[in-house]
Design an enzyme around this catalytic site. Structure first.
Site, PDB file in Angstrom:
ATOM      1  CB  SER A 269     112.441  63.000 -38.713  1.00 35.81           C
ATOM      2  OG  SER A 269     111.535  64.027 -38.487  1.00 35.81           O
ATOM      3  CG  LEU A 270     109.375  62.806 -33.140  1.00 35.91           C
ATOM      4  CD1 LEU A 270     109.737  64.038 -32.334  1.00 35.91           C
ATOM      5  CD2 LEU A 270     107.853  62.679 -33.229  1.00 35.91           C
TER       6      LEU A 270
END
Length: 694
Positions: free
Chosen positions: A343-344
């Site tokens: 993800s991030l």
């Protein structure tokens, strides 16, 4: 003693036949074999977990050598935890974690709540063992002992030993301990309790992977930490190595891959920002607001220059610290280092990697290396350019000089003259080079490194702010990663939002030459990368082969159903028709006909149905994707890989969207791709290539 030997000679059949591990009464006493356990506390509940056989042996060896007196440290669990023998503590090496109690266990009693066996303290176990030894040697049973908490243990016979638990110590009505409370079973030796002793890990570490988490402190649907999720990933990798690299394991070419978690969330939220947020957060829908403050806000923090600096500093310094610590503890380690981000976390790593500085001489070297490795593809590109300029007759000259596209863009007029190219064609080529360079340079000044021709990449005049929206001072890593794996990654979306329209096909990360973007088809956070490199071509991502080979059955079934006649579709599926069509798009295998073709085929009636079988081989063939050139971001190989969803997930894409984003930690298919690519860099391949893999 003579008495005990005569007893055993006279009456062997007297006791009930004991199981092999149990000693027989009548003088045959054998010392109990201890096993070491540690105490895991989750939600204030204690659980005693056994060490692996090899760790337990190592601890017992150190204990037997009388090293309990000094503070000896024994590394366990693949070197990720140290046991301080004197203090009887298990301490995490690479991350922060509560210290666990360690115990040398020989005697156990069954717990009340979950029927799991709990070890007695070491001192009381010794008392029990002594009583047991006397009972066996003298064949005198019905032994009664009092535990430190004034509970009574009675050794009836080798098969039946019971712990009586008093209901209330202040109760004077109860006359004997046997009437108090429900008796608990007592067992001697770890082999007599139902507990799974974990397999040890191979000692040899071939490769190190740092794993960076995404938004929030929780990493999966069960709100577990990055440490727990990476533990799962590591465990799956060990079973995948056994299943798919058995030959290499037998030849001792393969040990294991070590995965270490990198935590940045806690240091971001220890800056005092949480207190400031608390002051301005509205009191309504309390839980939702706190969830947002804890998770989704990380994305906004990353887009703020103040906190972005904190995040990149934390990630880089933590990765450098872990690397240094790992090398200190494993001085013989010669393997490579890769990085993975979820993800991030993958975006943070991508920004870090685009801002790494390659050594100038190494840059030249790697340019030369890539020129030779990709010379075949590069020469083909040059032939295409010459064809476009109607100069095909000079192809042989360029091929002889091993000219790929990068070399062509470095050409001066003198070089072309030396190659014997006449003035007219020379002018055409030079004009083409300069016009191409101009169009790429003018497209976006702030994101130069991504969109400039390759020769500019190694020159110092480019400011190292290639793709980051916020201006941060990006730290340098102490090593050059072999491969970068992105799981459920929003990199493509963030680049687009930052104004990057396309990635130059010749761009590669300065210090990391491998890049894989892996996603679940229903992951709401994941975006593709390849269409940014090849914007004019529509093609599917690579389908990740199932770890057991072949496609999941429901996907094959689904492809068959796509070919059903429109009539059947209308009658049976009715209003689900539109949903079904969009539904058949997602997991169609990589590079198979675009979904519109699949629909057209479905509409064209049932006469196509017999073609199902003959079409399979071409689909698998297409998955190798020899025709699509997706640039140098992953050494010329495919970048986007899509997981196959499970049958149940097909029923409701929205329901499984969140799970899709958090499924990577236990996904065998993801782990297998990671292992396959890592070991491929060492020239080690799977026992059998999986269907649909490159």
């Amino acid at each position: 003693s003579p008495r005990s030997s005569s007893m055993s000679a006279q009456e062997p059949p007297r006791p009930p036949p004991a199981e092999p591990p149990e000693p027989e009464p009548g003088g045959r006493y054998e010392a109990v074999v201890p096993h070491w356990f540690y105490c895991k506390v989750t939600d204030s509940r204690e659980r005693w977990v056994p060490f692996s056989a090899q760790d337990s042996e190592r601890l017992e060896e150190a204990h037997g050598a009388g090293k309990d007196q000094e503070d000896v440290v024994v590394p366990t669990s693949g070197g990720r935890y140290d046991v301080h023998l004197k203090r009887r503590q298990r301490v995490a090496v690479y991350w922060e974690e509560e210290v666990s109690e360690v115990r040398r266990c020989t005697w156990f009693y069954k717990g009340d709540k979950d029927n799991k066996y709990i070890p007695y303290s070491e001192s009381f176990s010794e008392e029990l063992e002594e009583a047991y030894m006397i009972a066996v040697t003298l064949d005198e049973w019905k032994k009664k002992l009092e535990s430190p908490s004034r509970e009574v243990i009675i050794l009836h016979n080798p098969k039946l030993m019971v712990h009586y638990h008093p209901v209330a110590s202040s109760d004077d009505w109860v006359s004997t301990p046997t009437e108090q409370g429900r008796p608990r079973t007592v067992k001697r030796g770890v082999e007599n309790i139902a507990v799974e002793i974990p397999n040890g890990e191979p000692l040899q570490i071939d490769h190190l992977v740092f794993v960076v988490h995404g938004i929030g402190p929780a990493c999966d649907i069960r709100f577990r930490s990055i440490v727990q999720c990476v533990n799962d990933f590591r465990n799956v990798s060990l079973s995948m190595l056994q299943a798919h690299f058995r030959k290499a394991q037998e030849q001792q070419q393969v040990g294991r891959v070590e995965f270490l978690p990198v935590n940045w969330h806690s240091s971001l939220h220890s800056t005092g920002v949480d207190v400031d947020l608390e002051r301005i957060t509205l009191p309504s829908i309390n839980r939702l607001r706190h969830f947002i403050n804890d998770t989704i806000l990380d994305v906004f923090f990353y887009n703020s220059s103040t906190y972005c600096q904190t995040i990149v500093d934390t990630v880089a310094s933590e990765m450098n610290r872990l690397h240094q610590l790992f090398m200190q503890r494993n001085p013989l380690f010669k393997g490579g280092v890769s990085i993975a981000g979820h993800s991030l976390g993958s975006l943070i790593l991508f920004d870090l990697l685009t801002n790494q500085k390659a050594d100038p001489e190494e840059d030249e070297h790697s340019a030369q290396g890539s020129r030779t490795t990709s010379s075949k593809g590069g020469i083909e590109e040059v032939k295409e350019i010459l064809k476009k300029l109607e100069l095909s007759e000079y192809c042989d000259v360029f091929e002889k000089e091993k000219m790929d596209r990068q070399a062509l863009f470095l050409c001066t007029e003198n070089n072309l003259k030396e190659m014997g190219i006449p003035l007219g064609p020379r002018m055409k080529i030079l004009h083409y080079i300069s016009s191409e360079a101009d169009t790429q340079l003018s497209s976006d000044c702030t994101h130069e490194a991504l969109v400039t021709p390759p020769q500019s990449l190694s020159q110092e005049q480019i400011q190292p702010l290639p793709l980051s929206q916020v201006s941060a001072n990006y730290p340098q890593l102490n090593y050059k990663p072999t491969i970068f794996f992105a799981f459920g990654s929003p990199i493509g979306m963030f680049l687009t939002v930052r104004g990057v329209k396309r990635i130059d096909p010749n761009y590669s990360l300065p210090t990391c030459k491998g890049f894989f973007n892996i996603f679940h088809p229903f992951d709401p956070v994941a975006y593709r990368i390849e269409p940014m490199i090849v914007p004019d071509l529509e093609f599917e991502p690579m389908l990740l082969p199932h770890h057991k080979g072949r496609k999941r059955m429901h996907l094959e079934l689904k492809e068959g159903l796509t070919r059903m006649s429109v009539d059947l579709k209308n009658n049976l599926l009715g209003s689900l028709r539109v949903a079904w069509q969009s539904f058949t798009r997602t997991p169609v295998p990589a590079l198979e006909a675009a979904s519109t073709d699949a629909e057209a085929e479905a509409e064209s009636g049932s006469e196509k149905q017999p073609d199902t079988k003959p079409e399979e081989p071409p689909a698998a063939g297409k998955e190798e994707a020899p025709l699509i050139n997706v640039g140098r971001l992953n050494r010329g190989n495919r970048i986007d890989y899509v997981l196959q969803e499970k049958p149940i997930e097909s029923f409701n894409e929205y329901l499984f969207a969140l799970q899709g984003h958090l499924c990577y930690w236990e996904s065998e298919d993801t782990v297998l791709l990671v292992l396959k690519e890592i070991y491929q860099t060492q020239g080690i391949t799977l026992d059998q290539p999986l269907q649909g893999s490159q």
